[in-house]
Write a protein that holds these residues in place. Structure first.
Motif, PDB file in Angstrom:
ATOM      1  N   ALA A 172      -9.157  10.844 -18.131  1.00  0.00           N
ATOM      2  CA  ALA A 172      -8.233  11.960 -18.336  1.00  0.00           C
ATOM      3  C   ALA A 172      -7.280  11.715 -19.502  1.00  0.00           C
ATOM      4  CB  ALA A 172      -7.433  12.215 -17.061  1.00  0.00           C
ATOM      5  N   CYS A 173      -7.619  10.761 -20.377  1.00  0.00           N
ATOM      6  CA  CYS A 173      -6.686  10.348 -21.432  1.00  0.00           C
ATOM      7  C   CYS A 173      -6.365  11.463 -22.426  1.00  0.00           C
ATOM      8  CB  CYS A 173      -7.213   9.124 -22.160  1.00  0.00           C
ATOM      9  SG  CYS A 173      -8.786   9.379 -23.006  1.00  0.00           S
ATOM     10  N   GLU A 174      -7.190  12.490 -22.500  1.00  0.00           N
ATOM     11  CA  GLU A 174      -6.907  13.597 -23.420  1.00  0.00           C
ATOM     12  C   GLU A 174      -5.783  14.492 -22.911  1.00  0.00           C
ATOM     13  OE1 GLU A 174      -8.165  14.034 -26.468  1.00  0.00           O
ATOM     14  OE2 GLU A 174      -9.189  12.107 -26.159  1.00  0.00           O
ATOM     15  N   GLU A 175      -5.546  14.488 -21.602  1.00  0.00           N
ATOM     16  CA  GLU A 175      -4.478  15.335 -21.058  1.00  0.00           C
ATOM     17  C   GLU A 175      -3.340  14.552 -20.425  1.00  0.00           C
ATOM     18  OE1 GLU A 175      -5.619  17.788 -17.692  1.00  0.00           O
ATOM     19  OE2 GLU A 175      -7.312  16.461 -17.218  1.00  0.00           O
ATOM     20  N   VAL A 176      -3.502  13.237 -20.297  1.00  0.00           N
ATOM     21  CA  VAL A 176      -2.486  12.394 -19.669  1.00  0.00           C
ATOM     22  C   VAL A 176      -2.065  11.313 -20.663  1.00  0.00           C
ATOM     23  CG1 VAL A 176      -2.059  10.751 -17.803  1.00  0.00           C
ATOM     24  CG2 VAL A 176      -3.387  12.816 -17.362  1.00  0.00           C
TER      25      VAL A 176
END
Length: 295
Positions: free
Chosen positions: A270-274
């Motif tokens: 989820a690194c693109e949104e977190v």
């Protein structure tokens, strides 16, 4: 009736805060607090796998040291594979006990934060001069080893005296992880000026979960995942912080690590949104661009 109050911060409900975003316009900041701890042999405090017997308490001591000898290295391998950063909460005696482990985290670029001298002692049993000297000693060891002073502090056993925040601010610390009363960073009042409190979990934390409540590996992993998914949903309306507290002698046990890895894969994905970060980076944002926005 007026009850005694700490006076460190005021009551401000989370529904009445200024809006802000983390770097990149993200709304949820996630950090991992990896506790590296060293314990006295034959005396002092320590988490217990079984009820403590007479000293020397070989079983419980050896169980805890498994984390430094094995579990922490398996955790590093897992974090490397997923390209995850970490905030290492280090007893200063770890530099003598397991210098290779501290060097490995330094080589990863992990943040090293203060965590007292040893988890065999507590700050709330010390006099003010004793506590000041302990903080100074632990800080000096970390500063000499890392080439810079630690910015954050977590007290062994989350144990504070009435003056701990004052002593931390006076020693140059920028943030504390001791208080678990919020889902956002807030400013605390001290006699040396503001000290940032960054949320550190007492629920999504393997000691209360596994040791105190005897949760299974799958239960602890599911707890982290549900906490993450719910905070991610809540953060769409309001920026939040999620800390995940890990002790290698607990989650570094192979069967627990396997369950944990499945959750870490979800979070890493989820690194693109977190904003997956370190506690010190959260503190830098709060001391910098967000200084007047944080409650």
């Amino acid at each position: 009736m007026s009850l005694p109050h700490h006076g460190r911060f005021d009551y401000v409900p989370i529904t009445r805060r200024q809006d802000f975003t983390w770097p990149g316009g993200k709304r949820l900041a996630v950090y991992f607090g990896i506790n590296l701890e060293h314990f006295s042999f034959g005396e002092g405090r320590g988490a217990q796998l079984v009820p403590k017997g007479n000293e020397p308490d070989v079983l419980n001591y050896a169980w805890r040291d498994y984390g430094n000898r094995v579990g922490a290295w398996r955790l590093i391998e897992t974090f490397d594979a997923l390209d995850l950063p970490a905030t290492v909460l280090a007893n200063s005696t770890m530099y003598d006990h397991a210098p290779e482990l501290m060097a490995a985290h330094r080589d990863r670029g992990d943040e090293i934060a203060g965590h007292g001298r040893t988890n065999a002692e507590r700050q709330d049993t010390m006099s003010e001069p004793e506590e000041r000297a302990m903080i100074a000693e632990a800080t000096e060891v970390l500063t000499r080893a890392e080439g810079r002073a630690p910015g954050g502090w977590l007290s062994p056993w989350i144990a504070e005296s009435f003056v701990t925040p004052d002593l931390l601010a006076e020693a140059g610390y920028r943030y504390t992880l001791n208080w678990c009363m919020d889902d956002q960073p807030i400013w605390m009042r001290t006699r040396a000026g503001p000290l940032l409190s960054i949320p550190y979990p007492q629920e999504v934390n393997d000691i209360p979960s596994v040791v105190a409540r005897t949760d299974t590996a799958d239960t602890f992993a599911a707890m982290i995942l549900d906490d993450f998914e719910e905070r991610l949903a809540q953060s769409r309306e309001q920026s939040l912080v999620m800390g995940i507290a890990l002790h290698p002698y607990i989650v570094g046990q192979p069967y627990r690590l396997r369950a944990l890895r499945r959750v870490l894969e979800r979070i890493a994905g989820a690194c693109e949104e977190v904003w997956i970060t370190r506690a010190g980076d959260i503190a830098a944002e709060c001391h910098g661009p967000l200084r007047d926005t944080i409650a």
